[in-house]
Write an enzyme that holds these catalytic residues in place. Structure first.
Site, PDB file in Angstrom:
ATOM      1  N   LYS A 158     -62.546  39.001 123.519  1.00 39.43           N
ATOM      2  CA  LYS A 158     -62.806  39.578 122.185  1.00 39.43           C
ATOM      3  C   LYS A 158     -64.224  40.099 122.248  1.00 39.43           C
ATOM      4  CE  LYS A 158     -62.114  38.417 117.333  1.00 39.43           C
ATOM      5  NZ  LYS A 158     -61.147  39.480 117.016  1.00 39.43           N
TER       6      LYS A 158
HETATM    7  C1  LIG Z   1     -57.758  43.832 118.223  1.00 41.89           C
HETATM    8  C2  LIG Z   1     -57.224  42.526 117.692  1.00 41.89           C
HETATM    9  N1  LIG Z   1     -55.953  42.151 118.058  1.00 41.89           N
HETATM   10  C3  LIG Z   1     -55.431  40.993 117.592  1.00 41.89           C
HETATM   11  C4  LIG Z   1     -56.142  40.163 116.750  1.00 41.89           C
HETATM   12  C5  LIG Z   1     -55.487  38.860 116.305  1.00 41.89           C
HETATM   13  O1  LIG Z   1     -56.107  37.784 117.017  1.00 41.89           O
HETATM   14  P1  LIG Z   1     -56.148  36.324 116.339  1.00 41.89           P
HETATM   15  O2  LIG Z   1     -57.144  36.428 115.224  1.00 41.89           O
HETATM   16  O3  LIG Z   1     -56.615  35.426 117.436  1.00 41.89           O
HETATM   17  O4  LIG Z   1     -54.763  36.000 115.844  1.00 41.89           O
HETATM   18  C6  LIG Z   1     -57.448  40.508 116.350  1.00 41.89           C
HETATM   19  C7  LIG Z   1     -58.234  39.599 115.415  1.00 41.89           C
HETATM   20  N2  LIG Z   1     -59.042  40.371 114.507  1.00 41.89           N
HETATM   21  C8  LIG Z   1     -60.193  39.664 113.986  1.00 41.89           C
HETATM   22  C9  LIG Z   1     -61.209  40.648 113.514  1.00 41.89           C
HETATM   23  C10 LIG Z   1     -61.120  41.074 112.069  1.00 41.89           C
HETATM   24  C11 LIG Z   1     -62.393  41.854 111.695  1.00 41.89           C
HETATM   25  O5  LIG Z   1     -62.265  42.836 110.969  1.00 41.89           O
HETATM   26  O6  LIG Z   1     -63.496  41.498 112.168  1.00 41.89           O
HETATM   27  C12 LIG Z   1     -59.745  38.624 112.969  1.00 41.89           C
HETATM   28  O7  LIG Z   1     -58.571  38.679 112.518  1.00 41.89           O
HETATM   29  O8  LIG Z   1     -60.570  37.729 112.675  1.00 41.89           O
HETATM   30  C13 LIG Z   1     -58.005  41.687 116.846  1.00 41.89           C
HETATM   31  O9  LIG Z   1     -59.267  42.076 116.528  1.00 41.89           O
END
Ligand SMILES: Cc1[nH+]cc(COP(=O)(O)O)c(CN[C@@H](CCC(=O)O)C(=O)O)c1O
Length: 304
Positions: A158
């Site tokens: 991330k």
């Molecule tokens: C690109 C991406 N793909 C999938 C996910 C889902 O991952 P998880 O949270 O582990 O289920 C997230 C989380 N996106 C984060 C960023 C939001 C933001 O605007 O900053 C979040 O959901 O916290 C992503 O950023």
């Protein structure tokens, strides 16, 4: 975001929110290399608990490892710091943002010689795509921008550099009147949302795209487990954009987005254009878990 009361955990101690600053010559600010997490804490009958704290913290360390960022603390310290920052701000439910970045000690492509800083903030953050979206669903546009190839940004990390791609995809969707973007990979197969993973339902089967160029979402893995609990079969395969168009249901998952139904993609109704029955069952199961009502998954909750 910068001008509020409260405390931020910064390089090993709690500092007043407004004092958690960095210099304009911060290396990560110029070159985009920082790694971060999005974590939620929820109010439960037994007090506030952070959802899947260990998995999020492990992913933060994995992200740093992938990008050769030497972590100045161990996982236990960062887990404890996340609990401490929720307590220090007296938050019943909140969103946490751990961030690891290179400081202003030097510029130039190589960060060698720049200090690694760690900051953790927490604040109240409701439904990411809007309260109504959780029930009514959202309108999504397939982005004209592709998700980065797996040898451009490392998809298991991330990392901030991924999000310039997310920002322009999301901006294009909003400017065109939609609520969020869905990105395809460089071969044209479905990857993920700008900040979410994506699922569809077809003939009672929960389907998801191969995860290759998408972030390995923790909410995604939660949905896998809840689908198993509910006896819903799950299939992972390459999905095309028109697989989504003809799906019976679709939804996004993410820490911020939680479980957000998708009612339309590229002006095509998904199913009956509303939250589908399997989406609703999984969404309810998700909120039962994070709010401590599901005894089967109490191990996912860390009381602060
Ligand atoms: C690109 C991406 N793909 C999938 C996910 C889902 O991952 P998880 O949270 O582990 O289920 C997230 C989380 N996106 C984060 C960023 C939001 C933001 O605007 O900053 C979040 O959901 O916290 C992503 O950023």
């Amino acid at each position: 975001m910068a001008d509020r009361d409260g405390f931020i955990w910064y390089d090993g101690k709690l500092v007043p929110w407004r004092d958690a600053t960095t210099h304009v010559l911060t290396h990560s600010l110029h070159y985009g290399l920082s790694v971060f997490e999005g974590v939620r804490a929820y109010k439960t009958d037994e007090g506030t608990a952070i959802f899947r704290l260990k998995e999020h913290t492990r992913r933060l360390f994995n992200s740093a490892h992938i990008y050769q960022i030497p972590m100045p603390y161990d996982q236990a310290t960062i887990e404890a710091a996340q609990c401490e920052v929720v307590r220090a701000n007296n938050l019943e439910s909140c969103y946490l943002r751990p961030l690891v970045f290179f400081g202003a000690e030097k510029l130039g492509i190589s960060p060698k010689g720049a200090k690694v800083h760690v900051a953790i903030a927490a604040w109240p953050w409701g439904a990411y795509l809007g309260e109504e979206a959780l029930a009514q669903g959202i309108r999504v546009k397939v982005s004209s921008f592709a998700r980065q190839h797996v040898n451009v940004t490392m998809p298991r990390a991330k990392v901030a550099t991924t999000y310039a791609n997310s920002i322009i995809a999301n901006a294009e969707a909003l400017q065109d009147g939609y609520d969020e973007a869905l990105l395809l990979d460089t071969e044209g197969f479905v990857a993920e949302g700008a900040g979410e993973n994506v699922f569809i339902v077809r003939d009672g089967v929960l389907c998801e795209p191969e995860i290759a160029s998408a972030l390995t979402g923790i909410t995604r893995s939660t949905i896998h487990a809840l689908a198993a609990d509910l006896g819903i079969p799950v299939r992972t395969s390459r999905l095309t954009r028109d697989d989504i168009y003809i799906a019976d249901e679709a939804f996004f998952t993410g820490t911020a987005a939680e479980v957000t139904p998708i009612r339309e993609v590229d002006n095509r109704k998904i199913g009956n254009g509303r939250r589908g029955p399997i989406t609703e069952r999984l969404q309810k199961a998700f909120f039962d878990v994070v709010q401590g009502r599901d005894p089967k998954h109490k191990d996912w909750l860390t009381k602060i």
